[in-house]
Design a protein around this motif. Structure first.
Motif, mmCIF file in Angstrom:
data_model
loop_
_atom_site.group_PDB
_atom_site.id
_atom_site.type_symbol
_atom_site.label_atom_id
_atom_site.label_comp_id
_atom_site.label_asym_id
_atom_site.label_seq_id
_atom_site.Cartn_x
_atom_site.Cartn_y
_atom_site.Cartn_z
ATOM 1 N N PHE A 197 1.016 -1.243 0.061
ATOM 2 C CA PHE A 197 0.055 -0.132 -0.194
ATOM 3 C C PHE A 197 0.804 1.376 -0.155
ATOM 4 O O PHE A 197 0.450 2.318 -0.584
ATOM 5 C CB PHE A 197 -0.984 -0.096 1.428
ATOM 6 C CG PHE A 197 -1.966 -1.244 1.227
ATOM 7 C CD1 PHE A 197 -2.226 -1.694 -0.069
ATOM 8 C CD2 PHE A 197 -2.515 -1.645 2.538
ATOM 9 C CE1 PHE A 197 -3.297 -2.877 -0.098
ATOM 10 C CE2 PHE A 197 -3.371 -2.531 2.464
ATOM 11 C CZ PHE A 197 -3.753 -2.995 1.308
ATOM 12 N N ILE A 198 1.841 1.108 0.649
ATOM 13 C CA ILE A 198 2.784 2.419 0.780
ATOM 14 C C ILE A 198 3.277 2.786 -0.660
ATOM 15 O O ILE A 198 3.457 3.685 -1.121
ATOM 16 C CB ILE A 198 3.951 1.956 1.849
ATOM 17 C CG1 ILE A 198 3.289 2.239 3.336
ATOM 18 C CG2 ILE A 198 4.990 3.294 1.782
ATOM 19 C CD1 ILE A 198 4.269 1.782 4.289
ATOM 20 N N TYR A 199 3.764 1.626 -1.264
ATOM 21 C CA TYR A 199 4.259 1.627 -2.648
ATOM 22 C C TYR A 199 3.360 2.257 -3.674
ATOM 23 O O TYR A 199 3.505 3.121 -4.392
ATOM 24 C CB TYR A 199 4.655 0.479 -3.057
ATOM 25 C CG TYR A 199 6.134 0.286 -4.006
ATOM 26 C CD1 TYR A 199 6.170 1.300 -5.219
ATOM 27 C CD2 TYR A 199 7.128 -0.352 -3.844
ATOM 28 C CE1 TYR A 199 7.137 1.012 -5.917
ATOM 29 C CE2 TYR A 199 8.394 -0.209 -4.533
ATOM 30 C CZ TYR A 199 8.327 0.497 -5.703
ATOM 31 O OH TYR A 199 9.330 0.462 -6.316
ATOM 32 N N ILE A 200 2.081 1.555 -3.337
ATOM 33 C CA ILE A 200 0.930 2.301 -4.307
ATOM 34 C C ILE A 200 0.736 3.729 -4.009
ATOM 35 O O ILE A 200 0.617 4.624 -5.058
ATOM 36 C CB ILE A 200 -0.092 1.413 -3.898
ATOM 37 C CG1 ILE A 200 -0.149 0.017 -4.350
ATOM 38 C CG2 ILE A 200 -1.685 2.217 -4.803
ATOM 39 C CD1 ILE A 200 -0.408 -0.333 -5.894
ATOM 40 N N ASP A 201 0.679 4.070 -2.914
ATOM 41 C CA ASP A 201 0.482 5.684 -2.406
ATOM 42 C C ASP A 201 1.820 6.158 -3.049
ATOM 43 O O ASP A 201 1.183 7.432 -3.598
ATOM 44 C CB ASP A 201 0.473 5.657 -0.823
ATOM 45 C CG ASP A 201 -0.655 5.164 -0.287
ATOM 46 O OD1 ASP A 201 -1.530 4.705 -0.788
ATOM 47 O OD2 ASP A 201 -0.669 5.061 0.997
ATOM 48 N N LEU B 7 3.307 5.682 -5.708
ATOM 49 C CA LEU B 7 3.070 5.683 -7.179
ATOM 50 C C LEU B 7 2.030 6.592 -7.658
ATOM 51 O O LEU B 7 2.178 7.446 -8.733
ATOM 52 C CB LEU B 7 2.917 4.287 -7.930
ATOM 53 C CG LEU B 7 4.065 3.382 -8.015
ATOM 54 C CD1 LEU B 7 3.542 1.872 -8.010
ATOM 55 C CD2 LEU B 7 5.116 3.667 -8.735
ATOM 56 N N ARG C 44 1.168 9.033 -5.948
ATOM 57 C CA ARG C 44 1.702 10.575 -5.798
ATOM 58 C C ARG C 44 2.681 10.974 -6.740
ATOM 59 O O ARG C 44 3.298 12.021 -6.616
ATOM 60 C CB ARG C 44 2.091 10.802 -4.348
ATOM 61 C CG ARG C 44 0.841 10.581 -3.485
ATOM 62 C CD ARG C 44 1.137 10.365 -1.884
ATOM 63 N NE ARG C 44 1.975 11.770 -1.553
ATOM 64 C CZ ARG C 44 1.291 12.647 -0.872
ATOM 65 N NH1 ARG C 44 0.202 12.540 -0.718
ATOM 66 N NH2 ARG C 44 2.088 13.690 -0.535
ATOM 67 N N SER D 206 -0.598 3.549 8.456
ATOM 68 C CA SER D 206 0.714 3.963 7.942
ATOM 69 C C SER D 206 0.683 4.267 6.582
ATOM 70 O O SER D 206 1.488 4.480 5.690
ATOM 71 C CB SER D 206 1.727 2.941 8.247
ATOM 72 O OG SER D 206 1.154 1.605 7.605
ATOM 73 N N TYR D 207 -0.517 4.149 5.869
ATOM 74 C CA TYR D 207 -0.802 4.428 4.497
ATOM 75 C C TYR D 207 -2.023 4.973 4.269
ATOM 76 O O TYR D 207 -3.012 5.265 5.156
ATOM 77 C CB TYR D 207 -0.730 2.979 3.543
ATOM 78 C CG TYR D 207 -1.462 1.846 4.317
ATOM 79 C CD1 TYR D 207 -2.715 1.970 4.094
ATOM 80 C CD2 TYR D 207 -0.936 1.050 4.921
ATOM 81 C CE1 TYR D 207 -3.376 0.647 4.842
ATOM 82 C CE2 TYR D 207 -1.222 -0.048 5.617
ATOM 83 C CZ TYR D 207 -2.713 -0.141 5.565
ATOM 84 O OH TYR D 207 -3.341 -1.123 6.167
ATOM 85 N N TYR D 208 -2.567 5.465 3.178
ATOM 86 C CA TYR D 208 -3.801 5.953 3.035
ATOM 87 C C TYR D 208 -4.937 4.988 2.980
ATOM 88 O O TYR D 208 -4.856 4.053 2.411
ATOM 89 C CB TYR D 208 -3.855 6.589 1.585
ATOM 90 C CG TYR D 208 -3.103 7.969 1.373
ATOM 91 C CD1 TYR D 208 -3.006 9.027 2.464
ATOM 92 C CD2 TYR D 208 -2.378 8.340 0.300
ATOM 93 C CE1 TYR D 208 -2.365 10.082 2.445
ATOM 94 C CE2 TYR D 208 -1.770 9.641 0.161
ATOM 95 C CZ TYR D 208 -1.533 10.314 1.127
ATOM 96 O OH TYR D 208 -0.765 11.535 1.103
ATOM 97 N N THR E 256 -6.433 3.541 -0.315
ATOM 98 C CA THR E 256 -5.686 2.289 -0.847
ATOM 99 C C THR E 256 -6.021 1.147 -0.246
ATOM 100 O O THR E 256 -6.435 0.319 -1.215
ATOM 101 C CB THR E 256 -4.027 2.640 -0.863
ATOM 102 O OG1 THR E 256 -3.548 3.764 -1.304
ATOM 103 C CG2 THR E 256 -3.483 1.448 -1.478
ATOM 104 N N TYR E 257 -6.231 1.044 0.843
ATOM 105 C CA TYR E 257 -6.439 -0.130 1.701
ATOM 106 C C TYR E 257 -8.041 -0.466 1.067
ATOM 107 O O TYR E 257 -8.322 -1.590 0.601
ATOM 108 C CB TYR E 257 -6.758 -0.018 3.351
ATOM 109 C CG TYR E 257 -7.041 -1.186 3.943
ATOM 110 C CD1 TYR E 257 -6.996 -2.451 3.619
ATOM 111 C CD2 TYR E 257 -7.352 -1.084 5.235
ATOM 112 C CE1 TYR E 257 -7.326 -3.586 4.415
ATOM 113 C CE2 TYR E 257 -7.586 -1.981 6.023
ATOM 114 C CZ TYR E 257 -7.775 -3.189 5.618
ATOM 115 O OH TYR E 257 -8.022 -4.433 6.472
ATOM 116 N N ALA F 96 4.391 3.441 -13.948
ATOM 117 C CA ALA F 96 4.423 2.965 -12.722
ATOM 118 C C ALA F 96 5.173 1.556 -12.788
ATOM 119 O O ALA F 96 6.109 1.128 -11.941
ATOM 120 C CB ALA F 96 2.777 2.424 -12.324
ATOM 121 N N GLN G 102 8.681 2.312 -12.629
ATOM 122 C CA GLN G 102 9.382 2.766 -11.418
ATOM 123 C C GLN G 102 10.022 1.471 -10.442
ATOM 124 O O GLN G 102 10.789 1.803 -9.595
ATOM 125 C CB GLN G 102 8.173 3.407 -10.649
ATOM 126 C CG GLN G 102 7.828 4.787 -11.305
ATOM 127 C CD GLN G 102 8.804 6.059 -11.208
ATOM 128 O OE1 GLN G 102 9.859 5.871 -10.300
ATOM 129 N NE2 GLN G 102 8.611 6.728 -12.279
#
Lengths: 246, 251
Positions: free
Chosen positions: A18-22, A24, A26, B70-72, B75-76, B130, B133
């Motif tokens: 999820f952190i990686y997706i966020d 990407l 952003r 710890s994330y948006y 996304t979850y 993406a 990256q």
């Protein structure tokens, strides 16, 4: 703090994905924790998890989400500190200006308040008010506003196969106690919940039987109810408690 | 209050409103499945209903328990919706086999300059960005090789990004070789690998052969194709169509 981004099988946990997706979304991959980036670079499986999820999220808006809890933690700290220093500077300036004005102006003549400055207060006559008692219909009108989300789930074609609900029928008017009956056999408990249109749960009960009785809804209005097992949502229904004017 | 904080507040204090607010998210994700050919358009609303039922049923409670901030949250939620969509597709629909595979880079498709085509190609370019990256430190070298192999003009920044210690003289040599001014000076793929290998060996302190570099590039190409096609398969990229997309990406 130890951030556990990896599973026992040495792949990324969901939170790391999820952190990686966020990042990407952003367009800000530089701030991804290096251990996550290094792992993804070498791991096709995790690359695939990320790219598949990213593809499914195309078009989902990420604007105005605010500072990221992981990617911008350092930036946050910085901005918090600078905000602190700015606040401290403002306080110092205000106190300094106050001291300076005290020194400069304490010898000047004080402002004298004369009678002409005081406006006579005009007394406001108290209105004789009679409290208006709303009619029962007016009183409960807001209880009859439907919730679109639940209305959309009432369609019988979306019910679980084999389940038939015998009562109450959708939209049925009920007075007094409400008996919910259905015809399906489950080995596990079925939970019934009733909510009012303010989304407050007014009744909840689990059973292995095919029937539950709810003594009496406390006030007129629309009520939604549903049946669910631990893993499956079975049915959404609705009944109405009408207003009776005396 | 920003959107993430607002979402968190809704999730814990007004979960039904949280679901209501995110009907558009469900709509978008369901739409992505339709566009990828995994779902018939006529089944989209049924799938959205299924997602709503599951969210109300138990998923929201699980989200409340598991979200660690710890994330948006969006996304979850999107991941939960996506998984429910996949569950619906595998359980309910008889549309097991893809019937409407759209190859966005078909010649006919690409010559269609309608706004819809433009949007789809932009989305594909976004996905490709993406995917690239994800290659992190390898990306500059990979990017240089890709540009050379698809015949895109490279510049000094590309070379310096791939080989930060590259001398100006070597950079100039590379650019002359790979961006020929006339057709007479065109080099073929085999020669390109010879040039690239020279740089990889000199500045990466390696002892590779052009054939080893070609194999490495084949692996990377296939990896990008696999990532772009997705799981479950949602596109039909081949080496040729990926090259077309890369040309658009680097133009």
């Amino acid at each position: 703090m130890q951030n556990n981004y990896f599973t026992q099988n040495d792949h990324l946990r969901e939170k790391a994905i999820f952190i990686y997706i966020d990042a990407l979304k952003r367009k800000n991959t530089e701030n991804i924790p290096e251990e996550i980036r290094d792992h993804v670079e070498e791991c096709h499986q995790c690359k695939k998890e990320i790219s598949d999820l990213y593809s499914s999220l195309q078009g989902v808006a990420y604007s105005d989400q605010g500072p990221h809890p992981t990617l911008e933690r350092e930036v946050d700290t910085g901005s918090t500190l600078s905000a602190f220093f700015r606040m401290a500077a403002v306080i110092v300036i205000v106190i300094g200006a106050g001291v300076l004005s005290y020194i400069l102006f304490t010898d000047t003549e004080p402002v004298v308040i004369t009678d002409e400055h005081v406006e006579e207060e005009i007394p406001v006559p108290e209105e004789e008010t009679v409290p208006l008692e709303p009619s029962p219909i007016e009183q409960y009108a807001s209880n009859f506003i439907p919730i679109p989300l639940y209305e959309g789930l009432l369609d019988p074609q979306f019910r679980t196969d084999g389940l038939s609900v015998l009562s109450p029928s959708i939209g049925q008017e009920v007075t007094g106690e409400v008996t919910f009956t259905w015809d399906i056999y489950f080995e596990e408990h079925i939970t019934l919940q009733v909510i009012n249109n303010r989304r407050e749960i007014v009744f909840e009960k689990s059973t292995i039987e095919n029937q539950i009785t709810y003594a009496e809804p406390s006030e007129p209005g629309i009520y939604y109810w549903w049946l669910e097992t631990e893993d499956e949502f079975l049915y959404v229904g609705k009944f109405v408690v009408p207003v009776y004017e005396e | 209050m920003n959107k993430n904080e607002h979402n968190i507040d809704l999730l814990y204090n007004h979960p039904d409103k949280f679901i209501e607010t995110h009907q558009s998210t469900i709509e978008i994700i369901a739409g992505n499945f339709v566009r990828s050919g995994l779902l018939r358009y006529s089944e989209k609303d049924d799938m959205a209903q299924y997602v709503n039922e599951k969210l109300i049923g138990s998923k929201i409670k699980l989200m409340q328990q598991h979200y660690d901030r710890s994330y948006y949250l969006i996304t979850y939620l999107s991941m939960v919706i996506r998984n429910l969509c996949l569950e619906y597709i595998s359980k309910k629909t008889e549309f097991k086999k893809k019937e409407v595979t759209v190859n966005v880079l078909d010649v006919d498709f690409i010559s269609d300059d309608s706004p819809t085509t433009g949007i789809i190609i932009n989305e594909e370019l976004d996905r490709l960005d993406a995917v690239l990256q994800l290659f992190h430190k390898t990306k500059p070298k990979l990017q240089l090789c890709l540009k050379v192999l698809i015949g895109n003009i490279t510049n000094a920044d590309d070379v310096k990004a791939a080989f930060p210690n590259c001398s100006n003289k070597d950079t100039e040599y590379f650019l002359n070789k790979c961006n020929p001014q006339s057709d007479e000076n065109l080099i073929n793929e085999k020669e390109m690998y010879v040039v690239l290998t020279g740089f990889f060996n000199k500045y990466g302190k390696k002892q590779n052969t052009p054939d080893a570099l070609r194999k490495w590039m084949d692996v990377k190409f296939n990896e990008i194709i696999d990532l772009m096609n997705g799981e479950p398969k949602q596109a039909e990229y081949t080496k040729e169509t990926l090259k077309i997309l890369l040309q658009k990406y680097y133009t």
